[in-house]
Design an enzyme around this catalytic site. Structure first.
Site, short mmCIF file in Angstrom:
data_model
loop_
_atom_site.label_atom_id
_atom_site.label_comp_id
_atom_site.label_asym_id
_atom_site.label_seq_id
_atom_site.Cartn_x
_atom_site.Cartn_y
_atom_site.Cartn_z
N MET A 24 -7.77 9.11 9.48
CA MET A 24 -8.45 9.50 8.24
C MET A 24 -9.55 10.54 8.52
O MET A 24 -10.64 10.47 7.96
CB MET A 24 -9.03 8.27 7.54
CG MET A 24 -7.98 7.24 7.16
SD MET A 24 -8.66 5.67 6.57
CE MET A 24 -9.24 4.94 8.11
N ASP A 67 0.81 -1.21 0.00
CA ASP A 67 0.00 0.00 0.00
C ASP A 67 0.85 1.27 0.00
O ASP A 67 2.07 1.23 0.19
CB ASP A 67 -0.93 0.01 1.22
CG ASP A 67 -2.14 -0.90 1.05
OD1 ASP A 67 -2.40 -1.32 -0.09
OD2 ASP A 67 -2.81 -1.18 2.05
N LYS A 124 -3.41 3.68 -2.78
CA LYS A 124 -4.05 4.85 -3.34
C LYS A 124 -3.42 6.11 -2.77
O LYS A 124 -2.94 6.13 -1.64
CB LYS A 124 -5.55 4.85 -3.05
CG LYS A 124 -5.91 4.91 -1.57
CD LYS A 124 -7.41 4.94 -1.36
CE LYS A 124 -7.76 5.00 0.12
NZ LYS A 124 -9.22 5.08 0.34
#
Length: 260
Positions: free
Chosen positions: A175, A41, A62
């Site tokens: 997040m 990742d 991402k």
């Protein structure tokens, strides 16, 4: 870690830790050394890939909402590589079972006949504050802590933040930078305008940035320090420990200078 008897291969979901390459476990290193394929990742420290120098390495993370692969494609890639190559390591930042979707990938692989294993990692939710001398619990300040995702799969603020704002616990939000204004309002509504807040970007890495303030000032601190994702938000009286410890250390250094 290898399971050569399983013709459908092996998936090992591995926690890479919070960012510092040295904060990975020995078990995780062994898994990487035995890997035929590593799917990694965006938040994984690239230095860790040196442990799997002979493996095929595929970036599946991402950045800023741009996906190298959709989750369904990652699931399919895990199964296809496991069956064609053998040992697949799915390398994820922090701990794969804390907002990492590691359990989902294991379930998918197992449902397709792939053997599965899991190697826990040091969670950024605890390690990143600790690196900044912020304990998530401290006697007299906090008896428990919440670890919450700021943004749900529906791109909404988690309802758990509403509950956490009412508690006396330390609140660690991952997040959550895109929802910072909403988070601040919730804590203000609970009369916690002066509650300390720390925001730590790129924690435990050479690019680490930190901003410390209160519920009423933290948005200004974020703007002044140009803080953004990936970052962890820590809310609670434990944040004061950082300044208190620094003060004690400075006093010790001053005394040493005087003595010398």
């Amino acid at each position: 870690m290898a399971n050569k008897q399983n013709t459908n291969g092996l998936l090992t979901v591995v926690g890479a830790g919070p960012g510092d390459a040295e904060l990975i476990t020995l078990k995780a290193i062994k898994a990487l050394q035995n890997a035929d394929v590593v799917l990694f990742d965006a938040l994984v420290n690239k230095e860790l890939l040196e442990y799997a120098a002979n493996a095929e390495q595929i970036f599946v993370g991402k950045r800023k909402g741009c996906y190298a692969y959709q989750q369904e494609q990652i699931n399919e890639l895990i199964v296809s590589r496991a069956k064609s190559h053998g040992n697949v390591v799915r390398l994820k930042g922090g701990d794969p079972f804390i907002f990492g979707r590691g359990s989902e990938e294991m379930e998918y692989a197992a449902s397709h006949g792939v053997a599965v294993a899991m190697v826990p990692g040091i969670s950024s939710s605890i390690a990143v504050p600790a690196f900044q001398n912020i304990p998530v619990t401290k006697r007299g300040a906090s008896e428990s802590f919440w670890v919450i995702t700021g943004t749900t799969k529906n791109h909404k603020l988690s309802t758990d933040v509403h509950l956490a704002a009412k508690s006396s616990a330390t609140v660690v939000i991952l997040m959550g930078m895109g929802k910072l204004s909403e988070i601040i309002k919730l804590f203000q509504q609970q009369g916690k305008a002066e509650t300390p807040v720390a925001i730590i970007q790129n924690g435990t890495t050479v690019n680490e940035k930190v901003g410390v303030g209160t519920i009423s000032t933290i948005e200004k601190v974020v703007q002044e320090n140009e803080l953004s994702n990936p970052a962890i938000i820590v809310i609670g009286d434990v944040v004061r420990h950082r300044a208190q410890l620094h003060k004690v250390q400075q006093q010790i250094k001053t005394k040493e200078v005087v003595v010398n």
